[in-house]
Design a protein around this motif. Structure first.
Motif, mmCIF file in Angstrom:
data_model
loop_
_atom_site.group_PDB
_atom_site.id
_atom_site.type_symbol
_atom_site.label_atom_id
_atom_site.label_comp_id
_atom_site.label_asym_id
_atom_site.label_seq_id
_atom_site.Cartn_x
_atom_site.Cartn_y
_atom_site.Cartn_z
ATOM 1 N N ARG A 1 31.997 -39.427 35.522
ATOM 2 C CA ARG A 1 30.691 -39.266 36.162
ATOM 3 C C ARG A 1 30.827 -39.680 37.617
ATOM 4 N N ASP B 1 26.692 -34.370 30.700
ATOM 5 C CA ASP B 1 25.448 -34.182 31.443
ATOM 6 C C ASP B 1 24.628 -35.463 31.553
ATOM 7 N N LEU B 2 24.994 -36.486 30.783
ATOM 8 C CA LEU B 2 24.257 -37.749 30.828
ATOM 9 C C LEU B 2 24.918 -38.719 31.792
ATOM 10 N N ALA C 1 20.935 -42.791 32.249
ATOM 11 C CA ALA C 1 20.320 -42.088 31.113
ATOM 12 C C ALA C 1 20.841 -42.646 29.792
ATOM 13 N N ASP D 1 19.076 -45.890 29.149
ATOM 14 C CA ASP D 1 17.706 -45.640 28.704
ATOM 15 C C ASP D 1 17.660 -45.264 27.228
ATOM 16 N N ARG D 2 18.575 -44.430 26.780
ATOM 17 C CA ARG D 2 18.591 -44.008 25.374
ATOM 18 C C ARG D 2 18.987 -45.159 24.445
#
Length: 177
Positions: free
Chosen positions: A170, A129-130, A134, A137-138
């Protein structure tokens, strides 16, 4: 010098051996398409942990000498009849452990590996889901000085796939203009 045969047992019961004149205490095992395989044998727990960190999904197990047992230990013998332990008709069969459960239950020795940018990226790549942005960013939130980019995360994912790690794909999101 006489060679010693060392044996490491994987969670599925398969045994992996190495014959050498060196002294080994631990082995690093990884599960692949054809079952468990030995990545390497090590003489110290810290070296085994280092090697485990180089191979995603691998585990560390203690290894012993083939045929070696303590002199005061009796030979193992069966004490139960196999028929008495079989489930009765109508009983629900016990669920077998999944690979993830086997890995989680396997003993790990030595200090907990230090958290790195690479280990965080690898962990986050396993969440389908990432997206790459994202993940970046994490990583930057946990490691403010990190120079991680979307391109570096994509490159890291490609490298893991070459090592037969099942990294979710992805797809690029189409922009609506």
């Amino acid at each position: 010098m006489t060679k010693t045969t060392y044996v490491a047992t994987a969670p599925d019961g398969s045994q992996h051996t190495r014959k050498t004149d060196r002294t080994y205490t631990h082995a690093v095992l990884v599960e692949g398409k054809e079952g468990w395989g030995a990545v390497g044998f090590c003489g110290r727990p810290d070296l085994a942990e280092k090697k485990r960190g180089e191979h995603p999904g691998s585990i560390v197990v203690e290894c012993g000498v083939l045929g070696d047992r303590a002199p005061d230990m009796p030979e193992a013998e069966a004490t139960e009849d196999a028929a008495s332990t079989a489930p009765a008709a109508g009983d629900a069969p016990e669920c077998e452990q999944t690979v993830d459960e086997k890995i989680a239950a396997a003993p790990v020795h030595g200090p907990e590996p230090k958290r790195t940018v690479g280990s965080l990226v690898q962990e986050l790549l396993m969440d389908p889901d990432l997206g790459y942005l994202a993940i970046v960013d994490r990583v930057v939130a946990e490691f403010p000085d990190a120079k991680t980019s979307v391109r570096s995360v994509a490159s890291f994912a490609a490298g893991l796939r070459k090592k037969d790690v099942d990294v979710p794909i992805r797809r690029k999101v189409k922009s609506s203009d």
